[in-house]
Design a protein around this motif. Structure first.
Motif, short mmCIF file in Angstrom:
data_model
loop_
_atom_site.label_atom_id
_atom_site.label_comp_id
_atom_site.label_asym_id
_atom_site.label_seq_id
_atom_site.Cartn_x
_atom_site.Cartn_y
_atom_site.Cartn_z
N GLN A 1 15.50 7.19 -24.07
CA GLN A 1 14.14 5.27 -24.00
C GLN A 1 14.28 4.77 -24.20
O GLN A 1 14.75 3.47 -23.97
N THR A 2 15.45 4.87 -25.51
CA THR A 2 15.17 3.45 -26.23
C THR A 2 16.60 2.89 -25.59
O THR A 2 17.33 2.93 -24.82
N TYR A 3 16.46 1.07 -26.08
CA TYR A 3 16.81 0.26 -24.93
C TYR A 3 17.34 -0.66 -25.23
O TYR A 3 16.74 -1.16 -26.13
N PRO A 4 18.74 -1.48 -25.36
CA PRO A 4 19.98 -0.17 -24.94
C PRO A 4 20.36 0.51 -25.47
O PRO A 4 21.31 1.37 -25.42
N GLU A 5 19.71 0.60 -26.73
CA GLU A 5 20.71 1.19 -27.37
C GLU A 5 20.40 3.43 -27.01
O GLU A 5 19.44 3.82 -26.77
N PHE A 6 21.49 4.07 -27.42
CA PHE A 6 21.05 5.38 -26.85
C PHE A 6 22.49 6.13 -27.77
O PHE A 6 23.14 5.38 -28.57
N ALA A 7 22.21 7.41 -27.87
CA ALA A 7 23.78 8.22 -28.84
C ALA A 7 24.39 8.70 -27.98
O ALA A 7 24.00 9.48 -26.72
N LEU A 8 25.14 8.26 -27.87
CA LEU A 8 26.37 8.64 -26.48
C LEU A 8 27.68 9.84 -27.71
O LEU A 8 27.57 10.71 -27.20
N PHE A 9 27.93 9.43 -28.85
CA PHE A 9 28.35 10.58 -30.12
C PHE A 9 27.70 10.41 -30.95
O PHE A 9 26.48 9.89 -31.31
N VAL A 10 27.55 12.45 -31.22
CA VAL A 10 26.64 13.15 -32.35
C VAL A 10 27.39 13.59 -32.81
O VAL A 10 29.02 14.29 -32.85
N ASP A 11 26.34 14.44 -33.89
CA ASP A 11 27.58 15.28 -34.71
C ASP A 11 27.45 16.83 -34.60
O ASP A 11 26.46 17.61 -34.04
N GLY A 12 28.71 16.71 -34.16
CA GLY A 12 28.92 18.20 -33.25
C GLY A 12 27.83 19.65 -33.68
O GLY A 12 28.04 20.48 -33.22
N SER A 13 27.58 19.18 -35.11
CA SER A 13 27.12 20.57 -35.74
C SER A 13 25.76 20.94 -35.66
O SER A 13 25.39 19.80 -34.80
N ALA A 14 24.91 21.05 -36.56
CA ALA A 14 23.65 21.25 -36.10
C ALA A 14 22.71 20.46 -36.43
O ALA A 14 21.43 20.87 -36.39
N LYS A 15 23.57 19.34 -37.04
CA LYS A 15 22.98 18.13 -37.44
C LYS A 15 22.68 17.39 -36.36
O LYS A 15 21.53 16.20 -36.48
N GLY A 16 23.53 17.18 -35.48
CA GLY A 16 22.90 16.90 -34.34
C GLY A 16 23.25 14.86 -34.33
O GLY A 16 24.03 14.41 -34.32
N LEU A 17 21.55 14.01 -34.29
CA LEU A 17 22.21 12.68 -34.58
C LEU A 17 22.71 12.47 -35.72
O LEU A 17 21.97 12.71 -37.02
N PHE A 18 23.65 10.98 -35.53
CA PHE A 18 24.84 11.24 -37.14
C PHE A 18 23.48 9.43 -37.06
O PHE A 18 23.53 9.07 -36.32
N THR A 19 23.24 9.77 -38.65
CA THR A 19 22.57 8.67 -39.06
C THR A 19 23.05 8.26 -40.36
O THR A 19 22.63 7.19 -41.21
N ASP A 20 24.26 9.36 -41.14
CA ASP A 20 24.68 8.51 -41.82
C ASP A 20 24.51 8.40 -43.22
O ASP A 20 24.36 8.27 -44.72
N SER A 21 23.08 10.06 -43.76
CA SER A 21 22.44 10.66 -44.31
C SER A 21 23.38 11.19 -45.60
O SER A 21 24.56 11.61 -44.80
#
Length: 633
Positions: free
Chosen positions: A462-482
């Motif tokens: 729902q966030t606009y225009p930002e959205f997650a196209l590439f993600v962390d394929g492991s169980a970490k999910g969303l990439f935030t650079d944590s």
């Protein structure tokens, strides 16, 4: 004719026979690898030098040429190994311009976004974007896995090389003892030939310094001064190689080392890590250690930075701070809106100047855990002060959490030995919505930004225009650079994947946002602009643009720079290796000039010896005739 003449002639015959035998040995071994030409010089003996004896057997070679040969052998092993591995690494990226190369796959992805921007209602165009994104993720992951395969191969190679070097050291020590106890000059020379061959082989593995002792033994040391062989005693080498290396496997810090360590155990029991920086500087082992611990990890970091850039291109937002001068202190202060800083990995970057006028970056990284210092290499600026700041995920950091992080950062810098003038003195005031950061005595905050991840999950479309196209394929999910539980960026290139939510419903790519229905090109244009127009900051640890400061460029340009840098490094390594090959060939020729057997020279020596033999034989013949005459009288 007296008996002295007979004795002299007899001794001359024996000396000449010994010299002829030595010439024959030289000729017979003219093509034997490692054989060094022998010679002997008769020496006078008896009263008034009336006789002659066979002299000591001497190996004829130029000691300076031998030292140069070993130096160039080590250099050739080093440059050849680097050229080989860097050449293999370059091939992983593909031929620039080819559709299946990294730049070609990236171009395919950007072109698919352009096509979607033109036809936002086309289901085929949306599918093409997902397919191109998947191809890009697969390509980057494949290259990154190839980097780790190269590291694992090097680890296995090092295991074998250390075993070979260990055997050579033992052999050299045994030959030292045999040389010392050799009963004749010929045996001693043969043993010395064998020992030199073993040392020359060892020089291919590591840079050496060899000293000849009076008792005939050879002391072998590394160029850095670590004794490996002392007479009949050799150091023991060991290497605890790991079966498989991953992106997280590193040599430092020692307490969490996850790659093999090369240890030399000296005769006295002392243990020295030859794999530490500066201990070995040439040879195949030194090259493999540098590739495993420095060059290939840097290649991995570049790919991780590229993958991180792709992920954050459509999810990240940079909030610029407002700089103003405080009328009470007459110093700059920076005010930031941190209301969007809600996830571990979101960060604040402050540009500060100290009392000496030097500029540094201070980076505060959101974390779900208590504040603690972090390695600067994990950030975009390897020279920055880095500290985590505690947040409750989903909630911006509190003022007290910011203050605690700034205080912890100063304490950590002091503990690491920074002089007082170089320890940041910073403070904060206000709220997350308008946080003002200022400097203490002598310090100024001259700028700052906040980098935040806008979507709160991979399904937050729902966030606009930002959205997650590439993600962390492991169980970490969303990439935030944590940085929690290890840096998420490390090894991210292998885990880069297309968001399964987008795969399942490609309409996300052209959604209007919120509750609105329909499709438009906003997100496609946003993603395309984030790749080709928006400048991003990339880590100085990648070595692109220099190691002293972060590098700002577009994502597409960064990818091109990575490919160009790798190609340049490979070409340079090949050029250096070619030059080193010429130097090694010249050293081999120079050594052979003095040590190799010349058939023409040996034949000339043989003729002279035959003439000497004939002269001595005539003396004995004359003596025999004289005795026969006397006996008939």
């Amino acid at each position: 004719m007296g008996l002295d003449a007979v004795n002299t002639a007899t001794a001359g015959l024996r000396a000449t026979q010994a010299s002829i035998a030595l010439v024959s040995q030289n000729v017979a071994n003219a093509g034997t690898a490692g054989y060094v030409k022998r010679s002997t010089s008769p020496v006078a003996q008896g009263l008034n030098n009336a006789g002659v004896a066979t002299g000591a057997i001497t190996r004829n070679f130029d000691l300076a040429a031998l030292k140069q040969l070993r130096l160039e052998t080590a250099g050739s092993g080093y440059t050849g190994t680097k050229a080989d591995i860097l050449g293999q690494l370059e091939k992983l990226y593909g031929v620039p311009g080819d559709a299946t190369a990294l730049d070609g796959v990236l171009n395919g992805y950007t072109q698919s976004l352009q096509t979607l921007a033109i036809n936002p209602t086309s289901a085929a165009a949306r599918s093409s974007v997902v397919d191109a994104a998947q191809a890009l993720a697969t390509k980057i992951g494949g290259i990154a896995q190839g980097v780790q395969d190269l590291r694992t191969g090097i680890e296995n190679t090092l295991t074998g090389q250390v075993q070979d070097a260990n055997a050579l050291l033992d052999s050299i020590a045994r030959l030292n003892v045999q040389v010392q106890t050799a009963g004749d000059g010929g045996t001693r020379a043969a043993l010395e030939d064998q020992r030199d061959q073993q040392i020359n082989k060892l020089a291919g593995y590591m840079d050496l310094r060899v000293t000849s002792e009076r008792d005939g033994s050879a002391t072998v040391m590394t160029a850095s001064g670590i004794t490996l062989v002392d007479r009949g005693v050799a150091a023991g080498l060991s290497f605890d190689g790991r079966p498989t290396l991953t992106a997280n496997a590193s040599y430092d810090p020692p307490e969490t080392r996850s790659v093999g360590t090369l240890i030399a155990t000296l005769p006295g029991g002392a243990r020295i890590a030859l794999s530490d920086e500066g201990r070995l500087s040439a040879g195949t082992i030194a090259a493999n250690l540098e590739l495993r611990d420095t060059l290939l990890p840097q290649a991995q970091r570049r790919l991780d930075d590229l993958a991180a850039g792709l992920a954050t291109a459509t999810t990240g937002r940079t909030v610029a701070g407002t700089v103003a001068t405080n009328p009470l202190t007459n110093r700059e202060e920076t005010t930031l809106d941190l209301s969007g800083m809600k996830q571990p990995g979101d960060r604040i970057t402050l540009q500060v100047t100290g009392p000496d006028g030097a500029s540094r970056n201070v980076i505060l990284v959101a974390s779900a855990f208590d504040s603690k210092p972090q390695a600067a290499a994990l950030s975009d600026d390897a020279t920055a002060f880095v500290q985590t700041v505690r947040i409750t995920p989903g909630t911006p950091p509190s003022l007290q959490a910011i203050k605690d992080a700034l205080g912890g950062l100063s304490d950590a810098a002091t503990a690491r030995g920074y002089p007082a003038a170089a320890v940041p003195s910073l403070d904060a005031a206000g709220t997350a919505g308008a946080l003002t950061l200022s400097g203490g005595t002598g310090w100024r905050v001259v700028g700052g930004t906040a980098s935040v991840t806008v979507p709160q999950s991979i399904s937050d479309a729902q966030t606009y225009p930002e959205f997650a196209l590439f993600v962390d394929g492991s169980a970490k999910g969303l990439f935030t650079d944590s940085l929690d539980n290890g840096a998420q960026r490390t090894g991210f290139a292998q885990r880069l994947a297309v968001n399964p939510v987008v795969k399942a419903d490609t309409a996300v790519l052209t959604a209007l946002g919120g509750s609105a229905t329909g499709a438009d090109a906003t997100r496609a244009n946003f993603a395309y602009g984030a790749l080709t127009q928006t400048e991003r900051t990339f880590s100085s640890s990648s070595g692109i643009g220099g190691l002293a400061a972060p590098y700002s460029t577009t994502l597409v340009k960064f990818a091109q720079d990575v490919i160009a840098a790798q190609g340049s490094a490979s070409a340079q390594a090949q050029t250096i290796d070619s030059g080193q090959g010429v130097a090694l060939s010249a050293a081999q020729s120079r050594f052979a000039e003095g040590a190799a057997v010349s058939i023409d020279e040996e034949m000339s020596n043989l003729i002279a010896l035959q003439q000497a033999y004939t002269a001595n034989a005539r003396v004995l013949t004359a003596a025999r005739d004289m005795l026969d005459t006397l006996l008939r009288m």
